[in-house]
Motif scaffolding. Structure first.
Motif, PDB file in Angstrom:
ATOM      1  N   ASP A 116      44.232 -30.884 -19.481  1.00  0.00           N
ATOM      2  CA  ASP A 116      42.900 -30.809 -18.869  1.00  0.00           C
ATOM      3  C   ASP A 116      42.231 -29.450 -19.030  1.00  0.00           C
ATOM      4  O   ASP A 116      41.011 -29.368 -19.153  1.00  0.00           O
ATOM      5  CB  ASP A 116      42.965 -31.164 -17.382  1.00  0.00           C
ATOM      6  CG  ASP A 116      43.177 -32.648 -17.156  1.00  0.00           C
ATOM      7  OD1 ASP A 116      42.910 -33.438 -18.094  1.00  0.00           O
ATOM      8  OD2 ASP A 116      43.619 -33.024 -16.054  1.00  0.00           O
ATOM      9  N   ALA A 117      43.010 -28.382 -19.029  1.00  0.00           N
ATOM     10  CA  ALA A 117      42.447 -27.034 -19.103  1.00  0.00           C
ATOM     11  C   ALA A 117      41.740 -26.764 -20.424  1.00  0.00           C
ATOM     12  O   ALA A 117      40.886 -25.878 -20.493  1.00  0.00           O
ATOM     13  CB  ALA A 117      43.547 -25.988 -18.884  1.00  0.00           C
ATOM     14  N   ILE A 139      42.125 -20.078 -16.849  1.00  0.00           N
ATOM     15  CA  ILE A 139      42.283 -21.108 -15.836  1.00  0.00           C
ATOM     16  C   ILE A 139      43.629 -20.941 -15.118  1.00  0.00           C
ATOM     17  O   ILE A 139      43.721 -21.065 -13.903  1.00  0.00           O
ATOM     18  CB  ILE A 139      42.142 -22.512 -16.446  1.00  0.00           C
ATOM     19  CG1 ILE A 139      40.683 -22.729 -16.829  1.00  0.00           C
ATOM     20  CG2 ILE A 139      42.615 -23.593 -15.493  1.00  0.00           C
ATOM     21  CD1 ILE A 139      40.409 -23.985 -17.599  1.00  0.00           C
ATOM     22  N   LYS A 140      44.668 -20.622 -15.888  1.00  0.00           N
ATOM     23  CA  LYS A 140      45.996 -20.422 -15.307  1.00  0.00           C
ATOM     24  C   LYS A 140      46.001 -19.246 -14.346  1.00  0.00           C
ATOM     25  O   LYS A 140      46.608 -19.305 -13.288  1.00  0.00           O
ATOM     26  CB  LYS A 140      47.001 -20.191 -16.439  1.00  0.00           C
ATOM     27  CG  LYS A 140      48.425 -20.111 -15.991  1.00  0.00           C
ATOM     28  CD  LYS A 140      49.354 -19.936 -17.180  1.00  0.00           C
ATOM     29  CE  LYS A 140      50.774 -19.753 -16.724  1.00  0.00           C
ATOM     30  NZ  LYS A 140      51.667 -19.482 -17.865  1.00  0.00           N
ATOM     31  N   SER A 141      45.284 -18.173 -14.691  1.00  0.00           N
ATOM     32  CA  SER A 141      45.271 -16.974 -13.848  1.00  0.00           C
ATOM     33  C   SER A 141      44.486 -17.165 -12.560  1.00  0.00           C
ATOM     34  O   SER A 141      44.685 -16.448 -11.581  1.00  0.00           O
ATOM     35  CB  SER A 141      44.719 -15.775 -14.619  1.00  0.00           C
ATOM     36  OG  SER A 141      43.330 -15.918 -14.825  1.00  0.00           O
ATOM     37  N   THR A 142      43.571 -18.141 -12.530  1.00  0.00           N
ATOM     38  CA  THR A 142      42.793 -18.380 -11.307  1.00  0.00           C
ATOM     39  C   THR A 142      43.594 -19.188 -10.279  1.00  0.00           C
ATOM     40  O   THR A 142      43.138 -19.376  -9.161  1.00  0.00           O
ATOM     41  CB  THR A 142      41.482 -19.141 -11.620  1.00  0.00           C
ATOM     42  OG1 THR A 142      41.801 -20.418 -12.162  1.00  0.00           O
ATOM     43  CG2 THR A 142      40.601 -18.345 -12.553  1.00  0.00           C
ATOM     44  N   GLY A 143      44.762 -19.667 -10.738  1.00  0.00           N
ATOM     45  CA  GLY A 143      45.611 -20.424  -9.814  1.00  0.00           C
ATOM     46  C   GLY A 143      45.284 -21.892  -9.757  1.00  0.00           C
ATOM     47  O   GLY A 143      45.821 -22.616  -8.925  1.00  0.00           O
TER      48      GLY A 143
END
Length: 67
Positions: A33-34, A60-64
């Protein structure tokens, strides 16, 4: 399908680069999805598409957000 290459980051499967015919360019088949916004984009030899996919996924991963 003539050729395919898995694309993953940090062990997370994001999609495939698929070549359907001998003259065709490789296209990105997004499964995560990201990076869905890059689905069906054509791979370029400069590596810019890989960088953009990686940048978006890491952002996106770093925003949690759930990945």
């Amino acid at each position: 399908m003539i050729e395919s290459h898995i694309f993953e980051i940090d062990g997370i499967f994001l999609g495939l680069f698929i070549k359907d015919c001998t003259r065709c360019e490789k296209r990105f088949y997004a499964v995560h999805d990201a990076v869905k916004s890059f689905h069906n984009h054509v791979f370029d030899r400069s590596g810019i598409l890989l960088q953009e996919i990686s940048r978006q996924f890491r952002r996106i991963k770093s925003t949690g957000a759930s990945i």
